[in-house]
Design a protein around this motif. Sequence first.
Motif, PDB file in Angstrom:
ATOM      1  N   TRP A 375      21.956   3.157 -13.266  1.00 25.20           N
ATOM      2  CA  TRP A 375      23.028   2.599 -14.092  1.00 25.20           C
ATOM      3  C   TRP A 375      22.531   2.435 -15.518  1.00 25.20           C
ATOM      4  CZ3 TRP A 375      22.285  -0.090  -9.227  1.00 25.20           C
ATOM      5  CH2 TRP A 375      23.270   0.213  -8.287  1.00 25.20           C
ATOM      6  N   HIS A 376      23.484   2.384 -16.439  1.00 20.65           N
ATOM      7  CA  HIS A 376      23.185   2.183 -17.859  1.00 20.65           C
ATOM      8  C   HIS A 376      23.958   0.963 -18.354  1.00 20.65           C
ATOM      9  CE1 HIS A 376      21.094   6.036 -18.582  1.00 20.65           C
ATOM     10  NE2 HIS A 376      21.915   6.497 -17.650  1.00 20.65           N
ATOM     11  N   GLY A 377      23.261   0.054 -19.000  1.00 15.38           N
ATOM     12  CA  GLY A 377      23.923  -1.096 -19.591  1.00 15.38           C
ATOM     13  C   GLY A 377      24.605  -0.727 -20.890  1.00 15.38           C
ATOM     14  N   GLY A 378      25.804  -1.258 -21.099  1.00 14.13           N
ATOM     15  CA  GLY A 378      26.501  -1.013 -22.357  1.00 14.13           C
ATOM     16  C   GLY A 378      26.086  -1.960 -23.459  1.00 14.13           C
ATOM     17  N   TRP A 379      25.502  -3.120 -23.075  1.00 18.54           N
ATOM     18  CA  TRP A 379      25.229  -4.153 -24.078  1.00 18.54           C
ATOM     19  C   TRP A 379      23.770  -4.542 -24.182  1.00 18.54           C
ATOM     20  CZ3 TRP A 379      28.452  -4.728 -27.796  1.00 18.54           C
ATOM     21  CH2 TRP A 379      29.753  -4.269 -27.594  1.00 18.54           C
ATOM     22  N   TYR A 380      22.941  -4.087 -23.248  1.00 15.85           N
ATOM     23  CA  TYR A 380      21.496  -4.255 -23.384  1.00 15.85           C
ATOM     24  C   TYR A 380      20.842  -2.938 -23.001  1.00 15.85           C
ATOM     25  CZ  TYR A 380      21.977  -9.355 -23.645  1.00 15.85           C
ATOM     26  OH  TYR A 380      22.306 -10.635 -24.025  1.00 15.85           O
ATOM     27  N   ARG A 381      19.759  -2.635 -23.667  1.00 12.91           N
ATOM     28  CA  ARG A 381      19.045  -1.394 -23.424  1.00 12.91           C
ATOM     29  C   ARG A 381      18.122  -1.569 -22.225  1.00 12.91           C
ATOM     30  NH1 ARG A 381      13.929   0.723 -25.707  1.00 12.91           N
ATOM     31  NH2 ARG A 381      13.975   3.001 -25.531  1.00 12.91           N
ATOM     32  N   GLY A 382      18.048  -0.545 -21.388  1.00 14.55           N
ATOM     33  CA  GLY A 382      16.989  -0.493 -20.407  1.00 14.55           C
ATOM     34  C   GLY A 382      17.437  -0.511 -18.963  1.00 14.55           C
ATOM     35  N   LEU A 383      16.616   0.131 -18.150  1.00 10.84           N
ATOM     36  CA  LEU A 383      16.854   0.214 -16.714  1.00 10.84           C
ATOM     37  C   LEU A 383      16.795  -1.145 -16.022  1.00 10.84           C
ATOM     38  CD1 LEU A 383      17.296   2.058 -14.229  1.00 10.84           C
ATOM     39  CD2 LEU A 383      14.799   2.309 -14.113  1.00 10.84           C
ATOM     40  N   PRO A 384      15.853  -2.039 -16.352  1.00 12.85           N
ATOM     41  CA  PRO A 384      15.809  -3.324 -15.638  1.00 12.85           C
ATOM     42  C   PRO A 384      17.092  -4.131 -15.786  1.00 12.85           C
ATOM     43  CG  PRO A 384      13.711  -2.930 -16.723  1.00 12.85           C
ATOM     44  CD  PRO A 384      14.663  -1.872 -17.216  1.00 12.85           C
ATOM     45  N   TYR A 385      17.646  -4.204 -17.001  1.00 12.05           N
ATOM     46  CA  TYR A 385      18.873  -4.981 -17.190  1.00 12.05           C
ATOM     47  C   TYR A 385      20.017  -4.387 -16.386  1.00 12.05           C
ATOM     48  CZ  TYR A 385      22.895  -7.256 -19.310  1.00 12.05           C
ATOM     49  OH  TYR A 385      24.068  -7.954 -19.491  1.00 12.05           O
ATOM     50  N   ALA A 386      20.237  -3.098 -16.511  1.00  7.25           N
ATOM     51  CA  ALA A 386      21.359  -2.471 -15.824  1.00  7.25           C
ATOM     52  C   ALA A 386      21.249  -2.659 -14.314  1.00  7.25           C
ATOM     53  CB  ALA A 386      21.418  -0.985 -16.175  1.00  7.25           C
ATOM     54  N   THR A 387      20.050  -2.491 -13.783  1.00 12.48           N
ATOM     55  CA  THR A 387      19.870  -2.623 -12.339  1.00 12.48           C
ATOM     56  C   THR A 387      20.094  -4.056 -11.883  1.00 12.48           C
ATOM     57  OG1 THR A 387      18.226  -0.842 -12.479  1.00 12.48           O
ATOM     58  CG2 THR A 387      18.308  -2.112 -10.430  1.00 12.48           C
ATOM     59  N   ALA A 388      19.514  -5.011 -12.606  1.00 14.86           N
ATOM     60  CA  ALA A 388      19.654  -6.419 -12.227  1.00 14.86           C
ATOM     61  C   ALA A 388      21.101  -6.881 -12.273  1.00 14.86           C
ATOM     62  CB  ALA A 388      18.792  -7.289 -13.147  1.00 14.86           C
ATOM     63  N   GLU A 389      21.872  -6.392 -13.241  1.00 13.83           N
ATOM     64  CA  GLU A 389      23.229  -6.887 -13.419  1.00 13.83           C
ATOM     65  C   GLU A 389      24.245  -6.206 -12.513  1.00 13.83           C
ATOM     66  OE1 GLU A 389      23.763  -9.700 -15.715  1.00 13.83           O
ATOM     67  OE2 GLU A 389      21.706  -9.476 -15.005  1.00 13.83           O
ATOM     68  N   VAL A 390      23.997  -4.957 -12.133  1.00 15.01           N
ATOM     69  CA  VAL A 390      24.978  -4.245 -11.305  1.00 15.01           C
ATOM     70  C   VAL A 390      24.812  -4.561  -9.818  1.00 15.01           C
ATOM     71  CG1 VAL A 390      25.797  -1.975 -10.565  1.00 15.01           C
ATOM     72  CG2 VAL A 390      25.287  -2.381 -12.981  1.00 15.01           C
ATOM     73  N   LEU A 391      23.590  -4.719  -9.356  1.00 14.36           N
ATOM     74  CA  LEU A 391      23.362  -4.884  -7.911  1.00 14.36           C
ATOM     75  C   LEU A 391      24.201  -6.002  -7.272  1.00 14.36           C
ATOM     76  CD1 LEU A 391      19.522  -4.238  -7.565  1.00 14.36           C
ATOM     77  CD2 LEU A 391      21.379  -2.920  -6.505  1.00 14.36           C
ATOM     78  N   PRO A 392      24.358  -7.170  -7.899  1.00 14.96           N
ATOM     79  CA  PRO A 392      25.143  -8.224  -7.238  1.00 14.96           C
ATOM     80  C   PRO A 392      26.615  -7.888  -7.067  1.00 14.96           C
ATOM     81  CG  PRO A 392      23.773  -9.147  -8.980  1.00 14.96           C
ATOM     82  CD  PRO A 392      23.742  -7.668  -9.145  1.00 14.96           C
ATOM     83  N   ALA A 393      27.102  -6.874  -7.778  1.00 17.95           N
ATOM     84  CA  ALA A 393      28.530  -6.540  -7.725  1.00 17.95           C
ATOM     85  C   ALA A 393      28.892  -5.602  -6.589  1.00 17.95           C
ATOM     86  CB  ALA A 393      28.959  -5.902  -9.054  1.00 17.95           C
TER      87      ALA A 393
END
Length: 517
Positions: A375-393
């Motif tokens: 996944w790619h975050g639209g508002w923060y750069r980087g793989l860790p942010y995108a992964t951490a934020e999408v998984l709970p959904a």
Amino acid sequence: MLRPRVEHALAQATRHVLAAQRDDGSWLAVPAPRVTETALCTLALGHSPLSADGGAAARGRAWLAVSGTPQDHHPVAHAMETALLSLALGTSAPVDMSHPSFTDRALSARARLLQAVALHTGRVTIGGPGPDVLRGNLSAAVSDPGRLKRWTRVELWAAQTLVEASFGNHTGALRTARLIADQQAPEGDFFGNPVTTALAALALQAAAPGTAAARRCRAYLRKRQLPDGTWRFSTSDVWDTALTVRTFRGDAAFDRHGLPAAVAFLVAAQNADGGWPYRSGLESDNDTTASVLVALTGADGTSRATAVRAGLRHLAGQQTADGLWRTWQSAGDPPVDDVIAHVVVALDSHPGRHEVPLTAARGWLNDRFREQGRWHGGWYRGLPYATAEVLPALGTVVRAGGHPAARALAGARHPDGGWPAEAGGPSTPATTGLALTALDRGGVLDAAHWAAGLDYLLANQRADGTWPGVPLMYGPRPLLTQYPTHTHAFAAGGLFAGRRRLQAFGSPACACPCEGR
């Protein structure tokens, strides 16, 4: 032993966050300096005949000459800051807009603004449309703008004002300058945004230099200059407060001393449409609205319940026909992974209080992973942010061994125990904290990753409980900004995830070599 060290570090982090809470219950941090704001504000004041404006511009140039390093994570960000640095310092380098990324639809507004400023200052450009084409494009955009954010509309008018003035059309330039002036706040700023305010100042100086609006704008810029000569990007009190609550809620000291005032602030910051802005007083956006709704989960009180109901109605009304959400209530804003995930988690956090269908949104997120491998975050750069934020959904039971996205992220750990924003970059506390949060949410329980990651966070925590940061948040895209509040929340979030893992590892059913460290 690792567990007492983690507990000590969390106590330090919590003490810091409680000490930093403002009287109104919020958190707000001034972002780190970068070229964009200081160069634009220096350029705007440097075109004024007033000595006070010239003095402020000189202080800006002094900082830029010593510390102005263009960002290099994206070709457009690098080209923009390189050009703005040259314009502010008065060097003769042409403005290079030849990179193909400038044609990206999402970045077209940045390209127009940069070329308009270059044309206004008489600077040669490489690439991009010619002046006549730029003028026509701006005229068409102003005539049929669609629904735009208020600050985007002012920036569009500023670009047209500068171009029309450059063509000698003073009547046309004055017409759009008056539209700009109508949006000015009493203090002289435009939506608390230094980029928008500096562009407006340039436009007003070009078309209506003697007006009260132009004087207020320059006075505001002088007032907002920091002692080091810089100007900084917008603060974000609502977003920072929601992020802090989401990270620290559940800690006994935070819940007792910080949470009640923070909840009261968030309830009071709600807009009349039921949504929340990233900064008090601005228009609602779906990402901040979702983040606040998650932060208000479990909070008591009638006012909180009323705010949650209104927020849920707002998100229900913002859902598009395909079952997704944009970030902003504006034309052409595409759905992005982290925003969709935040909205889904927010709605999941308040079951029985809405009837918003989420199947399409979850399917979209799963499809994105299958198609892109991440996944790619639209508002923060980087793989860790995108992964951490999408998984709970995702709403699925984590499979044995962990979700593939979390497993892939685990494999990106550096030998120093930390994680980078993207492959090839350095480890940072914020991205390491986000990575540990993602491993926790994604069910990756390999003790080696946890021990190394926690050791990295412990080793890099400062004596005051904070961590050093790097720019991670996009704003305006593709530029990055570093907010100390965000760095603190992300790094501390990794420690909280570590606390949960250590407690699980310490249970009779789960042995962990971490406990011997």
